[in-house]
Design an enzyme around this catalytic site. Structure first.
Site, PDB file in Angstrom:
ATOM      1  N   GLN A   1      -6.111   3.590  18.359  1.00  0.00           N
ATOM      2  CA  GLN A   1      -7.070   3.380  17.274  1.00  0.00           C
ATOM      3  C   GLN A   1      -8.051   2.288  17.649  1.00  0.00           C
ATOM      4  O   GLN A   1      -7.595   1.229  18.089  1.00  0.00           O
ATOM      5  CB  GLN A   1      -6.313   3.002  15.977  1.00  0.00           C
ATOM      6  CG  GLN A   1      -5.446   4.131  15.478  1.00  0.00           C
ATOM      7  CD  GLN A   1      -4.861   3.893  14.083  1.00  0.00           C
ATOM      8  OE1 GLN A   1      -4.146   4.725  13.583  1.00  0.00           O
ATOM      9  NE2 GLN A   1      -5.151   2.776  13.456  1.00  0.00           N
TER      10      GLN A   1
ATOM     11  N   ASN B   1       0.813  -1.226   0.000  1.00  0.00           N
ATOM     12  CA  ASN B   1       0.000   0.000   0.000  1.00  0.00           C
ATOM     13  C   ASN B   1       0.847   1.278   0.000  1.00  0.00           C
ATOM     14  O   ASN B   1       0.363   2.341   0.351  1.00  0.00           O
ATOM     15  CB  ASN B   1      -0.996  -0.013   1.175  1.00  0.00           C
ATOM     16  CG  ASN B   1      -0.298  -0.241   2.514  1.00  0.00           C
ATOM     17  OD1 ASN B   1       0.919  -0.082   2.612  1.00  0.00           O
ATOM     18  ND2 ASN B   1      -1.063  -0.582   3.542  1.00  0.00           N
TER      19      ASN B   1
ATOM     20  N   ARG C   1       2.845   6.661  11.820  1.00  0.00           N
ATOM     21  CA  ARG C   1       2.196   6.140  13.025  1.00  0.00           C
ATOM     22  C   ARG C   1       1.968   7.309  13.982  1.00  0.00           C
ATOM     23  O   ARG C   1       2.869   8.137  14.190  1.00  0.00           O
ATOM     24  CB  ARG C   1       3.052   5.073  13.726  1.00  0.00           C
ATOM     25  CG  ARG C   1       3.055   3.723  13.058  1.00  0.00           C
ATOM     26  CD  ARG C   1       1.682   3.032  13.054  1.00  0.00           C
ATOM     27  NE  ARG C   1       1.693   1.777  12.320  1.00  0.00           N
ATOM     28  CZ  ARG C   1       1.221   1.617  11.081  1.00  0.00           C
ATOM     29  NH1 ARG C   1       0.695   2.628  10.420  1.00  0.00           N
ATOM     30  NH2 ARG C   1       1.256   0.433  10.507  1.00  0.00           N
TER      31      ARG C   1
ATOM     32  N   HIS D   1      -7.819   6.123   9.963  1.00  0.00           N
ATOM     33  CA  HIS D   1      -6.689   5.436   9.335  1.00  0.00           C
ATOM     34  C   HIS D   1      -7.162   4.691   8.084  1.00  0.00           C
ATOM     35  O   HIS D   1      -7.702   3.593   8.183  1.00  0.00           O
ATOM     36  CB  HIS D   1      -6.108   4.446  10.363  1.00  0.00           C
ATOM     37  CG  HIS D   1      -4.815   3.828   9.957  1.00  0.00           C
ATOM     38  ND1 HIS D   1      -4.067   3.068  10.818  1.00  0.00           N
ATOM     39  CD2 HIS D   1      -4.123   3.844   8.792  1.00  0.00           C
ATOM     40  CE1 HIS D   1      -2.973   2.645  10.208  1.00  0.00           C
ATOM     41  NE2 HIS D   1      -2.994   3.099   8.971  1.00  0.00           N
TER      42      HIS D   1
HETATM   43  P1  NAD Z   1      10.256   1.186   4.615  1.00  0.00           P
HETATM   44  O1  NAD Z   1      10.765   0.149   5.523  1.00  0.00           O
HETATM   45  O2  NAD Z   1      10.372   0.990   3.144  1.00  0.00           O
HETATM   46  O3  NAD Z   1      10.958   2.597   4.945  1.00  0.00           O
HETATM   47  C1  NAD Z   1      11.053   3.118   6.233  1.00  0.00           C
HETATM   48  C2  NAD Z   1      12.257   4.042   6.275  1.00  0.00           C
HETATM   49  O4  NAD Z   1      12.243   4.726   7.532  1.00  0.00           O
HETATM   50  C3  NAD Z   1      13.582   3.289   6.185  1.00  0.00           C
HETATM   51  O5  NAD Z   1      14.380   3.842   5.159  1.00  0.00           O
HETATM   52  C4  NAD Z   1      14.193   3.493   7.555  1.00  0.00           C
HETATM   53  O6  NAD Z   1      15.609   3.552   7.537  1.00  0.00           O
HETATM   54  C5  NAD Z   1      13.587   4.813   7.964  1.00  0.00           C
HETATM   55  N1  NAD Z   1      13.680   5.059   9.396  1.00  0.00           N
HETATM   56  C6  NAD Z   1      13.490   4.198  10.422  1.00  0.00           C
HETATM   57  N2  NAD Z   1      13.723   4.798  11.585  1.00  0.00           N
HETATM   58  C7  NAD Z   1      14.068   6.073  11.306  1.00  0.00           C
HETATM   59  C8  NAD Z   1      14.428   7.173  12.118  1.00  0.00           C
HETATM   60  N3  NAD Z   1      14.529   7.071  13.436  1.00  0.00           N
HETATM   61  N4  NAD Z   1      14.701   8.330  11.496  1.00  0.00           N
HETATM   62  C9  NAD Z   1      14.671   8.430  10.155  1.00  0.00           C
HETATM   63  N5  NAD Z   1      14.332   7.424   9.334  1.00  0.00           N
HETATM   64  C10 NAD Z   1      14.040   6.249   9.916  1.00  0.00           C
HETATM   65  O7  NAD Z   1       8.749   1.396   5.052  1.00  0.00           O
HETATM   66  P2  NAD Z   1       7.559   2.055   4.203  1.00  0.00           P
HETATM   67  O8  NAD Z   1       6.914   1.027   3.352  1.00  0.00           O
HETATM   68  O9  NAD Z   1       8.040   3.305   3.565  1.00  0.00           O
HETATM   69  O10 NAD Z   1       6.543   2.390   5.385  1.00  0.00           O
HETATM   70  C11 NAD Z   1       6.912   3.266   6.416  1.00  0.00           C
HETATM   71  C12 NAD Z   1       5.874   3.259   7.503  1.00  0.00           C
HETATM   72  O11 NAD Z   1       4.666   3.852   7.039  1.00  0.00           O
HETATM   73  C13 NAD Z   1       5.427   1.864   7.962  1.00  0.00           C
HETATM   74  O12 NAD Z   1       6.322   1.286   8.880  1.00  0.00           O
HETATM   75  C14 NAD Z   1       4.090   2.166   8.590  1.00  0.00           C
HETATM   76  O13 NAD Z   1       4.253   2.515   9.945  1.00  0.00           O
HETATM   77  C15 NAD Z   1       3.591   3.374   7.818  1.00  0.00           C
HETATM   78  N6  NAD Z   1       2.459   3.016   6.936  1.00  0.00           N
HETATM   79  C16 NAD Z   1       1.254   3.630   7.131  1.00  0.00           C
HETATM   80  C17 NAD Z   1       0.165   3.287   6.341  1.00  0.00           C
HETATM   81  C18 NAD Z   1      -1.179   3.962   6.501  1.00  0.00           C
HETATM   82  O14 NAD Z   1      -2.186   3.429   6.052  1.00  0.00           O
HETATM   83  N7  NAD Z   1      -1.246   5.131   7.102  1.00  0.00           N
HETATM   84  C19 NAD Z   1       0.297   2.294   5.362  1.00  0.00           C
HETATM   85  C20 NAD Z   1       1.548   1.722   5.153  1.00  0.00           C
HETATM   86  C21 NAD Z   1       2.619   2.078   5.956  1.00  0.00           C
END
Ligand code: NAD
Length: 393
Positions: A320, A152, A291, A344
């Site tokens: 949530q 997603n 989040r 969400h």
């Molecule tokens: P991903 O794993 O591809 O990328 C996450 C990035 O965040 C990585 O590059 C990581 O190094 C970086 N990161 C981690 N900790 C960090 C910090 N302290 N400071 C800076 N960067 C940091 O994940 P993604 O697919 O891009 O998804 C990211 C997040 O989005 C998911 O973990 C989830 O919590 C959230 N998400 C939300 C929804 C929604 O419906 N709202 C849907 C999907 C994902």
């Protein structure tokens, strides 16, 4: 450990398994996996889910896998009842082998529950983001945590773009004005700007963060920045023209708009708090679809109220469903706007649901067949973190 990795019960050859009170013959082949208890915590879809079968992530539509699971002899328990020791989730977790959860209605698998979940081997997140599972405890117990990685991310990146635009252009108060029957352009235009020429930064430049950068580029921003301990490959950064800033305070102080795209873990929980918000540009915008708990609830509400932030938008909450009195439902900037909050749903469009339901089925199929999982889907493998996104270890 290798037996667990292949999805076979480590005790399959020695211990008889029980199904509905019957003892199943112990075998070492894949048939030994018949009769697993699979527990899914999904969200209640109500009338909408009855009318719209593509709402696959709901209790009603059950990810579309019930008959497939039952035809293989598995028991499939689906519920949205997740809070408290008597909830369906907390009762059935005690002997479930597979847990399916979704971030949209998170069944919080705490260390305490993991201690009780004696039979649990695999957690599957139908979606992206597994912070609702105590990942350290899963590592210790050799419980694998798998996600439908990428399912997603485009859905969320599009939502981020919408959130940025609706804040910068002051859309919500303008729409509310029209619905009230009023028309006073100056009341809206006094706080409406163009995205062009602004500095936009993403905290986290993974799959979603990078897609946001790609989508921002055609708007001709002044500059695109990112903050991430995992640097982008040089060619990827060059392709979107993004500059890395290594210090967080330095990063936020340069941005007109900050978008949060990092997972929730011990290094990001409460990261955006009163102390950091002081370093934002006065009147900056903050978008968080990652989040809710990455931002301190009260501190964000206070920053919006004071005008330190001109806007806050997103779809994720520290609890949530968000309680009726959650401050983020009602918070406003001094001009009465600047709130772009929704429930969400950014990652649960019908397109996304089709992808994460299909991905969940594939993960289960791999597990039943003892096939290797897609490496990108493995957050926690057997006894260790496989993802580099949940903090620096
Ligand atoms: P991903 O794993 O591809 O990328 C996450 C990035 O965040 C990585 O590059 C990581 O190094 C970086 N990161 C981690 N900790 C960090 C910090 N302290 N400071 C800076 N960067 C940091 O994940 P993604 O697919 O891009 O998804 C990211 C997040 O989005 C998911 O973990 C989830 O919590 C959230 N998400 C939300 C929804 C929604 O419906 N709202 C849907 C999907 C994902």
């Amino acid at each position: 450990a290798s037996a667990i990795k292949r999805g076979l019960s480590s005790s399959a050859s020695a211990t008889p398994r029980m199904l509905n009170g019957r003892t199943l013959a112990p075998t070492v082949n894949h048939a030994s996996n018949a009769g697993m208890k699979i527990l899914a915590v999904l969200y209640k879809g109500g009338e909408a889910a009855k009318q719209e079968p593509r709402l696959l992530g709901t209790v009603e539509n059950q990810l579309g896998i019930r008959s497939w699971l039952e035809s293989q002899g598995h028991e499939y328990i689906v519920t949205d009842d997740k809070e408290g020791p008597n909830s369906v989730f907390q009762q059935h977790i005690k002997d479930a082998e597979v847990l399916i959860t979704t971030p949209f209605h998170p069944g919080y698998l705490t260390r305490e529950l993991i201690d009780k979940a004696k039979n649990l081997k695999v957690c599957v997140t139908a979606g992206v983001g597994s912070d609702h599972i105590d990942l350290d405890a899963a590592v210790e117990r050799n419980i694998q945590v798998l996600e439908v990685t990428g399912s997603n991310v485009t859905s969320v990146a599009e939502h981020v773009m919408m959130n940025i635009l609706l804040l910068v252009r002051n859309f919500v108060p303008a729409h509310e004005m029209i619905q009230r029957g009023d028309w006073q352009v100056s009341d809206i235009a006094r706080n409406a700007f163009d995205l062009e020429g602004k500095v936009v930064g993403t905290l986290g430049a993974g799959r979603i963060g990078y897609r946001v950068l790609e989508r921002l580029q055609p708007f001709n921003p002044k500059e695109l920045l990112y903050y991430d301990y995992n640097p982008l490959p040089a060619d990827a950064a060059a392709k979107v023209g993004a500059r890395r800033v290594e210090d967080l305070k330095d990063f936020v102080s340069q941005c007109d708009i900050v978008t949060v795209n990092a997972p929730l873990h011990e290094g990001t929980k409460g990261l955006i708090n009163a102390d950091l918000l002081k370093h934002f540009k006065k009147g900056a915008y903050l978008v968080n679809t990652a989040r809710g708990a990455i931002c301190n609830t009260e501190d964000v509400a206070a920053a919006l109220k004071s005008g330190q932030l001109n806007g806050y938008a997103g779809d994720v909450w520290n609890v949530q469903p968000a309680p009726k009195d959650h401050p983020w439902r009602y918070m406003k900037n001094p001009l009465g706007g600047g709130n772009g909050m929704t429930p969400h749903y950014s990652g649960t469009t019908l397109d996304a649901q089709a992808r994460y339901a299909a991905g969940t089925k594939q993960i289960l199929e791999n597990y039943f067949q003892g096939k290797a999982q897609e490496p990108a889907n493995i957050i926690v493998g057997v006894g260790k973190y496989e993802s580099k996104s949940y903090g620096q270890r």
